[in-house]
Motif scaffolding. Structure first.
Motif, PDB file in Angstrom:
ATOM      1  N   SER A 177      -8.365  -8.073   8.935  1.00  0.00           N
ATOM      2  CA  SER A 177      -8.611  -6.704   8.492  1.00  0.00           C
ATOM      3  C   SER A 177      -9.800  -6.095   9.222  1.00  0.00           C
ATOM      4  O   SER A 177     -10.478  -6.758  10.025  1.00  0.00           O
ATOM      5  N   SER A 178     -10.070  -4.840   8.901  1.00  0.00           N
ATOM      6  CA  SER A 178     -11.202  -4.137   9.510  1.00  0.00           C
ATOM      7  C   SER A 178     -12.544  -4.706   9.055  1.00  0.00           C
ATOM      8  O   SER A 178     -13.584  -4.350   9.615  1.00  0.00           O
ATOM      9  N   PRO A 232      -7.932  -6.576   1.005  1.00  0.00           N
ATOM     10  CA  PRO A 232      -8.618  -7.325   2.065  1.00  0.00           C
ATOM     11  C   PRO A 232      -9.775  -8.134   1.484  1.00  0.00           C
ATOM     12  O   PRO A 232     -10.508  -7.655   0.600  1.00  0.00           O
ATOM     13  N   ALA A 233      -9.924  -9.367   1.960  1.00  0.00           N
ATOM     14  CA  ALA A 233     -10.902 -10.276   1.365  1.00  0.00           C
ATOM     15  C   ALA A 233     -11.678 -11.012   2.440  1.00  0.00           C
ATOM     16  O   ALA A 233     -11.208 -11.185   3.572  1.00  0.00           O
ATOM     17  N   ASN A 256      -5.184  -5.106   9.455  1.00  0.00           N
ATOM     18  CA  ASN A 256      -4.751  -4.843  10.822  1.00  0.00           C
ATOM     19  C   ASN A 256      -3.241  -4.627  10.841  1.00  0.00           C
ATOM     20  O   ASN A 256      -2.506  -5.251  10.059  1.00  0.00           O
ATOM     21  N   GLU A 257      -2.782  -3.766  11.715  1.00  0.00           N
ATOM     22  CA  GLU A 257      -1.358  -3.444  11.762  1.00  0.00           C
ATOM     23  C   GLU A 257      -0.512  -4.682  12.031  1.00  0.00           C
ATOM     24  O   GLU A 257       0.613  -4.800  11.544  1.00  0.00           O
ATOM     25  N   ASN A 258      -1.047  -5.621  12.813  1.00  0.00           N
ATOM     26  CA  ASN A 258      -0.284  -6.831  13.137  1.00  0.00           C
ATOM     27  C   ASN A 258      -0.564  -7.990  12.190  1.00  0.00           C
ATOM     28  O   ASN A 258      -0.118  -9.124  12.425  1.00  0.00           O
ATOM     29  N   PHE A 311       1.480  -7.480   1.829  1.00  0.00           N
ATOM     30  CA  PHE A 311       1.174  -7.554   0.400  1.00  0.00           C
ATOM     31  C   PHE A 311       0.536  -6.273  -0.131  1.00  0.00           C
ATOM     32  O   PHE A 311       0.212  -6.206  -1.327  1.00  0.00           O
ATOM     33  N   GLU A 312       0.341  -5.292   0.727  1.00  0.00           N
ATOM     34  CA  GLU A 312      -0.210  -4.013   0.270  1.00  0.00           C
ATOM     35  C   GLU A 312       0.648  -3.436  -0.849  1.00  0.00           C
ATOM     36  O   GLU A 312       1.880  -3.528  -0.815  1.00  0.00           O
TER      37      GLU A 312
END
Length: 541
Positions: A420-421, A462-463, A531-533, A539-540
């Motif tokens: 993730s970001s 995101p974690a 991240n898109e990939n 799971f969003e």
């Protein structure tokens, strides 16, 4: 002295203005206020012999929870154990399912009795107390269906109505974080449940992680614990879904019934071919579970933010350990100093820094000390499935579980951050603290899915779970021996006590880092995004 004057000036300025976000220099200076002595004190209290290993459902666990409540109150952290904010305790019911071995059985080809404890065992079923079944044995490798990574153990394999044998763990061909997900017991069970299998029987290969006898000793004694969710469904570790049963076969037993074919099947599998025993093997059995129940709780509080106060960063660390166990050198108290009094202490110190900020951050901060992690991540499962704030208002999870405070902190392994970001924030904070970022040096331990962060990931959040890396100032692997000592000689043993294995300089840097990560997640205008990939973007919600 300069740092003290700077912070005094910062407090004076911020006290007379609207909320101010600390810049990197101010954030670094503020994080340096982490107090080593407080970290050590919390660990000393929670890992003391008097708390007898902090097993949920015991008076000693309640004492530990009340200690956390008192810390929350001293910091001005408001209760958030329910949506009304009337209590710090988010209560839940835990059900332990243990197999009634005299009432259960397993037969091969309708004649040969399979011996429980040496050749097989069943796992308790928290939802269905008694099942009977019959099915042919098939082998399905690791039991992983991951076509997006070019990996599918079920290609040209029919498992409906079958007793499916799968290896524990996962293949090196999968990336470390994704391998951790697909290696998870429940991921494999869910896959087979969807495919209509009768049941799943795990097995440890000769070179694989774990062994049959120790797993049997743990499961037959402690059982499988699940948590009752608000809809009445039991969830947690080894949730069988549409499967009728689950359990383990000993590898030597599989050798005996396949005339040693199982070894060649493993070799075939490792070379890319999935083969089956030459002779038909049909199992018939009955699995009977007996139940006991206890009540436990998460301890949840909140510090309100400012202009984005209806969005939340949730901080987690598990309070429980495994209680009283088998004596080792005359000691039967499994204190859990590293696992996880250290993580709770880190989170409490992060909470203190938040509570003393000269200006409220943008978002609110939830602090959740969790129960029953050692029983299968159950406290976090309950909180993620029954959030005390609207689910879509939780933007990130920052988790502290056994950071491995065994030396000065030089490098870190941010488990899951690369998905993730959040990773961009970790790069920023580690640069400020002159730390290097390493990949997970223990991918075979599948640590990403073995702590409470995983349930928030499954909820689409995101974690970040941060671990010490193995570098030291003088060596690329300087902490390797200390970490191995922790894992081999202290982890889940009575020797996991407050002592010389701790390095509180490293602990201080760890808390500084995690506070800075949390603060930047909190105050950055954009919410963290997958991240898109990323595999976990699916799971969003």
């Amino acid at each position: 002295m300069k740092k003290t004057l700077f912070l005094t000036s910062l407090v004076a300025i911020c006290a007379s203005c609207s909320p101010v976000v600390l810049d990197d220099e101010a954030l670094l200076a503020y994080a340096d206020l982490v107090d080593q002595e407080l970290i050590k004190h919390h660990i000393a209290v929670l890992a003391d012999d008097s708390l007898r290993g902090r097993l949920p459902g015991t008076p000693e666990y309640d004492i530990a929870m009340n200690y956390v409540v008192e810390q929350y109150k001293s910091m001005g952290i408001a209760p958030l154990g329910d949506k009304e904010g009337s209590t710090y305790f988010q209560k839940m019911m835990l059900r332990t399912a243990i197999i009634d071995e005299p009432a259960s059985y397993l037969l091969l080809n309708n004649s040969d009795t399979v011996t429980v404890g040496t050749e097989y065992f069943f796992s308790g079923n928290a939802s269905v107390p008694e099942v009977e079944f019959e099915g042919e044995l098939v082998m399905a490798g690791y039991g992983i269906e991951a076509p997006q990574f070019g990996y599918n153990d079920f290609e040209n394999l029919e498992v409906a109505g079958k007793v499916v044998v799968v290896f524990t763990g996962g293949p090196d061909a999968l990336p470390a974080t994704e391998r951790a997900h697909f290696s998870n017991t429940n991921t494999k069970i869910e896959t087979l449940s969807q495919k209509g299998a009768a049941g799943i029987m795990f097995t440890n290969t000769p070179s694989g992680r774990g062994n049959f006898s120790s797993t049997y000793e743990r499961v037959s004694t402690s059982g499988i614990v699940n948590v009752k969710l608000s809809d009445g469904v039991y969830s947690g570790r080894a949730v069988f879904g549409n499967l009728q049963f689950g359990g383990f076969f000993d590898w030597e037993y599989l050798r005996s019934i396949t005339d040693n074919e199982v070894d060649s099947i493993l070799l075939d599998y490792e070379s890319g071919k999935l083969s089956q025993p030459a002779k038909e093997l049909v199992f018939r059995g009955k699995a009977v579970s007996r139940y006991t129940e206890i009540e436990s709780a998460n301890v949840v509080g909140v510090l309100e933010g400012s202009e984005l106060k209806d969005e939340y960063v949730i901080h987690t660390a598990h309070l429980d350990h495994v209680g009283i166990g088998k004596p080792v050198n005359g000691d039967s108290i499994y204190n859990g100093a590293h696992d996880n009094a250290s993580g709770v202490s880190a989170m409490l110190e992060i909470a203190r820094l938040y509570s003393e900020l000269p200006s409220k951050p943008k978002r609110s901060s939830i602090f959740a000390i969790l129960t029953a992690e050692e029983m299968g991540l159950l406290g976090s499962k309950y909180l993620a499935e029954n959030p005390v704030v609207p689910a879509n208002s939780i933007i990130a999870n920052v988790n502290a579980d056994m950071p491995m405070m065994v030396g000065p902190l030089v490098s870190v392994e941010p488990l899951g951050a690369e998905q993730s970001s959040i990773m961009s924030i970790v790069r920023r904070t580690t640069s400020l603290l002159n730390l290097t970022i390493d990949e997970d040096h223990l991918p075979e331990e599948v640590r990403f899915v073995r702590s409470d962060n995983y349930n928030f990931v499954l909820a689409g959040i995101p974690a970040l779970r941060m671990k010490f890396g193995i570098k030291s100032k003088d060596s690329e692997t300087g902490l390797d021996s200390a970490i191995k000592f922790l894992m081999n000689d202290l982890y889940h043993r009575p020797s996991d006590e407050l002592g010389e294995s701790f390095n509180f300089d490293g602990a201080k840097t760890y808390v500084e880092l995690q506070f800075m990560n949390s603060y930047l997640i909190n105050t950055t205008t954009a919410r963290p995004t997958w991240n898109e990939n990323s595999f976990f973007k699916r799971f969003e919600r």
